[in-house]
Design a protein around this motif. Structure first.
Motif, PDB file in Angstrom:
ATOM      1  N   ALA A   1       0.869  -1.182   0.000  1.00 47.46           N
ATOM      2  CA  ALA A   1       0.000   0.000   0.000  1.00 47.46           C
ATOM      3  C   ALA A   1       0.896   1.219   0.000  1.00 47.46           C
ATOM      4  O   ALA A   1       2.028   1.177   0.483  1.00 47.46           O
ATOM      5  CB  ALA A   1      -0.893   0.014   1.230  1.00 47.46           C
TER       6      ALA A   1
ATOM      7  N   MET B   1       0.864   3.714   1.760  1.00 47.13           N
ATOM      8  CA  MET B   1       1.229   4.262   3.071  1.00 47.13           C
ATOM      9  C   MET B   1       2.338   3.465   3.758  1.00 47.13           C
ATOM     10  O   MET B   1       2.938   3.943   4.715  1.00 47.13           O
ATOM     11  CB  MET B   1       0.006   4.360   3.981  1.00 47.13           C
ATOM     12  CG  MET B   1      -0.763   3.089   4.252  1.00 47.13           C
ATOM     13  SD  MET B   1       0.003   1.974   5.440  1.00 47.13           S
ATOM     14  CE  MET B   1      -0.475   2.770   6.953  1.00 47.13           C
TER      15      MET B   1
ATOM     16  N   ARG C   1       0.587  -6.707  -4.689  1.00 49.58           N
ATOM     17  CA  ARG C   1      -0.352  -7.464  -3.848  1.00 49.58           C
ATOM     18  C   ARG C   1      -0.437  -8.875  -4.403  1.00 49.58           C
ATOM     19  O   ARG C   1      -0.796  -9.069  -5.559  1.00 49.58           O
ATOM     20  CB  ARG C   1      -1.729  -6.810  -3.823  1.00 49.58           C
ATOM     21  CG  ARG C   1      -1.730  -5.592  -2.928  1.00 49.58           C
ATOM     22  CD  ARG C   1      -3.091  -4.999  -2.673  1.00 49.58           C
ATOM     23  NE  ARG C   1      -2.925  -3.770  -1.907  1.00 49.58           N
ATOM     24  CZ  ARG C   1      -3.877  -2.879  -1.675  1.00 49.58           C
ATOM     25  NH1 ARG C   1      -5.084  -3.086  -2.129  1.00 49.58           N
ATOM     26  NH2 ARG C   1      -3.638  -1.785  -0.969  1.00 49.58           N
TER      27      ARG C   1
ATOM     28  N   MET D   1       0.001   3.293  -6.710  1.00 45.36           N
ATOM     29  CA  MET D   1      -1.020   3.941  -5.919  1.00 45.36           C
ATOM     30  C   MET D   1      -0.670   5.412  -5.749  1.00 45.36           C
ATOM     31  O   MET D   1       0.387   5.751  -5.211  1.00 45.36           O
ATOM     32  CB  MET D   1      -1.135   3.264  -4.565  1.00 45.36           C
ATOM     33  CG  MET D   1      -2.416   3.654  -3.867  1.00 45.36           C
ATOM     34  SD  MET D   1      -2.599   2.830  -2.287  1.00 45.36           S
ATOM     35  CE  MET D   1      -3.614   1.464  -2.742  1.00 45.36           C
TER      36      MET D   1
ATOM     37  N   TRP E   1      -9.545   1.505   7.833  1.00 48.32           N
ATOM     38  CA  TRP E   1      -8.355   1.009   7.138  1.00 48.32           C
ATOM     39  C   TRP E   1      -7.129   1.004   8.046  1.00 48.32           C
ATOM     40  O   TRP E   1      -6.883   1.955   8.782  1.00 48.32           O
ATOM     41  CB  TRP E   1      -8.049   1.852   5.895  1.00 48.32           C
ATOM     42  CG  TRP E   1      -7.287   1.055   4.871  1.00 48.32           C
ATOM     43  CD1 TRP E   1      -7.814   0.346   3.835  1.00 48.32           C
ATOM     44  CD2 TRP E   1      -5.870   0.868   4.803  1.00 48.32           C
ATOM     45  NE1 TRP E   1      -6.810  -0.271   3.132  1.00 48.32           N
ATOM     46  CE2 TRP E   1      -5.613   0.025   3.701  1.00 48.32           C
ATOM     47  CE3 TRP E   1      -4.787   1.305   5.573  1.00 48.32           C
ATOM     48  CZ2 TRP E   1      -4.329  -0.377   3.340  1.00 48.32           C
ATOM     49  CZ3 TRP E   1      -3.510   0.901   5.221  1.00 48.32           C
ATOM     50  CH2 TRP E   1      -3.293   0.071   4.108  1.00 48.32           C
TER      51      TRP E   1
ATOM     52  N   ASN F   1      -9.496   6.548  -1.799  1.00 50.55           N
ATOM     53  CA  ASN F   1      -9.856   6.323  -0.408  1.00 50.55           C
ATOM     54  C   ASN F   1      -9.051   7.247   0.495  1.00 50.55           C
ATOM     55  O   ASN F   1      -7.825   7.233   0.451  1.00 50.55           O
ATOM     56  CB  ASN F   1      -9.542   4.849  -0.079  1.00 50.55           C
ATOM     57  CG  ASN F   1     -10.048   4.428   1.276  1.00 50.55           C
ATOM     58  OD1 ASN F   1     -10.857   5.139   1.889  1.00 50.55           O
ATOM     59  ND2 ASN F   1      -9.576   3.295   1.760  1.00 50.55           N
TER      60      ASN F   1
ATOM     61  N   VAL G   1      -8.005   7.820   4.190  1.00 50.33           N
ATOM     62  CA  VAL G   1      -8.004   7.209   5.521  1.00 50.33           C
ATOM     63  C   VAL G   1      -7.622   8.284   6.521  1.00 50.33           C
ATOM     64  O   VAL G   1      -6.634   9.001   6.319  1.00 50.33           O
ATOM     65  CB  VAL G   1      -7.004   6.040   5.616  1.00 50.33           C
ATOM     66  CG1 VAL G   1      -7.167   5.309   6.942  1.00 50.33           C
ATOM     67  CG2 VAL G   1      -7.164   5.084   4.449  1.00 50.33           C
TER      68      VAL G   1
ATOM     69  N   ASP H   1      -4.288   9.707   4.896  1.00 49.19           N
ATOM     70  CA  ASP H   1      -3.611   8.832   3.938  1.00 49.19           C
ATOM     71  C   ASP H   1      -4.584   8.614   2.790  1.00 49.19           C
ATOM     72  O   ASP H   1      -5.550   7.882   2.920  1.00 49.19           O
ATOM     73  CB  ASP H   1      -3.273   7.508   4.645  1.00 49.19           C
ATOM     74  CG  ASP H   1      -3.187   6.320   3.697  1.00 49.19           C
ATOM     75  OD1 ASP H   1      -2.757   6.511   2.543  1.00 49.19           O
ATOM     76  OD2 ASP H   1      -3.529   5.200   4.116  1.00 49.19           O
ATOM     77  N   PHE H   2      -4.356   9.305   1.685  1.00 53.86           N
ATOM     78  CA  PHE H   2      -5.198   9.054   0.518  1.00 53.86           C
ATOM     79  C   PHE H   2      -4.493   8.079  -0.406  1.00 53.86           C
ATOM     80  O   PHE H   2      -3.288   8.206  -0.648  1.00 53.86           O
ATOM     81  CB  PHE H   2      -5.491  10.340  -0.273  1.00 53.86           C
ATOM     82  CG  PHE H   2      -6.198  10.047  -1.590  1.00 53.86           C
ATOM     83  CD1 PHE H   2      -7.566   9.898  -1.627  1.00 53.86           C
ATOM     84  CD2 PHE H   2      -5.475   9.884  -2.766  1.00 53.86           C
ATOM     85  CE1 PHE H   2      -8.219   9.583  -2.825  1.00 53.86           C
ATOM     86  CE2 PHE H   2      -6.117   9.566  -3.971  1.00 53.86           C
ATOM     87  CZ  PHE H   2      -7.491   9.420  -3.998  1.00 53.86           C
TER      88      PHE H   2
HETATM   89  N1  SER Z   1      -3.998   3.000   2.617  1.00 49.80           N
HETATM   90  C1  SER Z   1      -5.225   3.098   1.887  1.00 49.80           C
HETATM   91  C2  SER Z   1      -5.366   1.989   0.869  1.00 49.80           C
HETATM   92  O1  SER Z   1      -4.439   1.267   0.604  1.00 49.80           O
HETATM   93  C3  SER Z   1      -5.294   4.441   1.202  1.00 49.80           C
HETATM   94  O2  SER Z   1      -4.049   4.849   0.769  1.00 49.80           O
HETATM   95  O3  SER Z   1      -6.429   1.837   0.340  1.00 49.80           O
END
Ligand code: SER
Length: 595
Positions: free
Chosen positions: A43, A45, A71, A89, A170, A197, A199, A219-220
């Protein structure tokens, strides 16, 4: 609506957030350093966890990037319209800076004003609250306000949907910073597709407990592939300009037109080039195992398509061409990446050949076995391997079930108890799931006290090795768990017993000296002058942290690092080397513990 290439979407996103006072940071490599809790960055983040927890980021409190991710959880789903192993991302962060209203407003404005998305097709979800955290009324208000700005009266239950933790919360599976989130959906052909998204990370999850984090972070994350699908008006990833040139080549290589196989090859070879770029090589373990698995899977599907001869180099080459404008390292490492791909392909083709021989043996031994009973071979004896044997052929030699079946069919044979194949496969998957789940047991490695201690100890170890073995030593690799540190460095020989003693004594002496650990933030150029041996420097931004152990005027160790570290060496305990290993030609590994 305008159509943008994925590169344009990426650039517009970064520019838009820069305009809103964000600093751009580079994507971290796919393999997380010093964090064993996951194999790959999964992710946007992930590399920012220490900063979401309160470490100061050298670039400030508003950041933007496009992070490459892997992933592998859904690897078996790859082949449908929307599953892939690697993706980018888009991410923007507030580190205790702006919060819900500003985040939601910027997200919507980016989609509507920068990409030309239709506000009437946007929907939102928000957290409805439960016993651990309250309803997210602030986000609901923010959504109402921004819709209003575009003349839409949005209501909960209509454009704004409330959900529980399953949908609107999340955090990483391993724990750490987390919080309610608010997703953005876009209506495409009557269906709603998640395109981003936000968060709102205000909580810290430790075990099953949620405690206030003491900070409000945003955290977008927005999947570039999905956003590209919307912008380009296509309903699957492979039609976007991210994948299309690779997909088209794959399609042209095969004799058979099997969509799933074409997609799997496209996705997997693209993923392989990214992983190899970031230092992964096919092997039996960890990241290397995943890489090997995806390359081999691509090759098997190549067989299904009837592709003749070696093909991964061709597909890899176009994948590299696709993404090298973004990841320059793909271009500089082109030959290395393609050679590794092709070598694995050759190796696997050989293994497949051996598998076929093995299959012949099984068929042969059955006949001779039955011959020994003195029975004449009749049609009832014309059976192939059992399901368990077929699974072994698959596991050991990569011989796919369909291929085995096809070969047998040509001889009028079939697999006996074919259902055993799936049963055995399920048992094996269960086993690997539980063992990879075991990886998470240590909790969020980055946050544990022991891991922090091992981070600092790693600096002491590198300094000691450089002082004892010489300046050619640098950190080739490092991995930390709460139980031990692991350190790879270039050397032809392992340490002698005397050297082991010398390193241990030297480090324990520094620990006893109670040296302070401090850091300063410096421009990268300047930092690299102080720490010319710094490995992995490419992952840091323009401003980096330089950690010093000891007095500034006479330091024991100076290194570029993002931390976290203890503040004094006396916190560390007693250092002991527990193991030495050979990793590869000219690379040695030390495992060490604090007692
Ligand atoms: N951490 C969240 C996700 O992976 C948004 O960045 O969806």
């Amino acid at each position: 609506m305008n159509t943008f290439s994925y590169k344009e979407i990426r650039d517009r996103y970064i520019e838009y957030f820069k305009k809103n006072n964000h600093q751009e940071i580079p994507s971290a490599p796919l393999v997380p350093e010093n964090d064993p809790s996951v194999l790959f960055v999964n992710a946007g983040m992930f590399p920012l966890v220490p900063f979401l927890q309160g470490e100061t980021h050298p670039k400030g409190t508003r950041l933007v990037d496009s992070q490459r991710c892997v992933r592998t959880g859904d690897i078996d789903e790859v082949g449908d319209a929307s599953h892939c192993t690697t993706f980018e991302m888009l991410g923007n962060w507030s580190l205790n800076d702006y919060f819900k209203k500003e985040a939601i407003t910027m997200t919507v404005k980016f989609f509507v004003e920068e990409l030309g998305f239709d506000i009437n097709k946007i929907y939102a979800t928000v957290f409805k609250g439960d016993e651990t955290a309250p309803k997210d009324t602030e986000s609901i208000q923010a959504w109402k306000d921004i819709f209003k700005e575009y003349g839409i009266d949005a209501e909960v239950g209509d454009r704004i949907i409330e959900n529980g933790k399953e949908d609107n919360w999340w955090g990483l599976a391993t724990g750490g910073p987390c919080g309610p989130d608010s997703e953005v959906f876009y209506e495409v052909n009557g269906k709603k597709l998640e395109i981003g998204n936000n968060v709102f990370m205000e909580y810290l999850k430790t075990g099953d407990e949620y405690n206030p984090l003491g900070r409000h972070n945003v955290d977008f994350g927005g999947g570039l592939d999905r956003i590209a699908c919307v912008s380009q008006g296509v309903d699957n990833f492979y039609e976007t300009d991210i994948y299309k040139p690779i997909f088209d080549l794959v399609k042209s290589l095969g004799k058979n037109d099997i969509l799933i196989s074409q997609r799997i090859i496209t996705d997997h070879i693209k993923a392989a080039t990214w992983m190899i770029m970031d230092g992964v090589e096919p092997s039996r373990n960890e990241q290397g195992y995943i890489l090997r698995r995806i390359i081999r899977r691509a090759i098997r599907h190549g067989k299904k398509l009837g592709i003749e001869g070696l093909f991964t180099r061709k597909v890899g080459d176009i994948a590299i061409q696709q993404f090298s404008p973004i990841w320059n390292k793909l271009e500089t490492d082109r030959e290395r990446i393609l050679n590794i791909l092709e070598e694995e392909e050759k190796k696997f083709s050989k293994t497949l050949e051996n598998g076929l021989k093995e299959l012949e043996k099984i068929i042969g031994s059955k006949t001779s076995g039955e011959g020994n009973t003195g029975m004449l071979p009749g049609s009832e004896n014309l059976t192939g391997p059992t399901g368990v044997q077929a699974f072994k052929l698959y596991e050991t030699y990569g011989l796919p079930l369909e291929l085995t079946e096809e070969i047998l069919k040509e001889r009028g044979l079939a697999i006996k108890n074919v259902e055993q194949f799936t049963e055995t496969q399920k048992q094996m998957q269960e086993l690997s799931r539980t063992s990879s789940a075991g990886m998470f047991k240590g909790g969020l490695a980055d946050t544990s006290d022991m891991s922090t201690k091992y981070h600092t100890t790693t600096h002491l170890l590198l300094a000691a090795l450089r002082k004892i073995l010489g300046d050619q030593v640098y950190q080739k690799g490092s991995n930390i768990t709460p139980e031990r540190l692991r350190f790879d460095y270039p050397s032809d020989n392992k340490l002698t017993p005397e050297q082991v003693k010398q390193v241990e004594e030297m480090i324990n002496e520094q620990i006893q000296k109670a040296l302070p650990i401090t850091y300063e933030e410096l421009p990268k150029e300047e930092a690299l002058k102080m720490v010319p041996f710094a490995a992995f420097s490419e992952k840091y931004g323009d401003i980096v942290k330089v950690y010093t152990i000891g007095e500034k005027t006479n330091p024991y160790s100076v290194e570029i690092c993002n931390g976290p570290h203890v503040s004094n060496t006396q916190e560390l305990g007693k250092f002991k080397i527990s193991k030495q290993e050979n990793v590869a030609a000219g690379i040695k590994r030390i495992k060490a513990v604090l007692e």
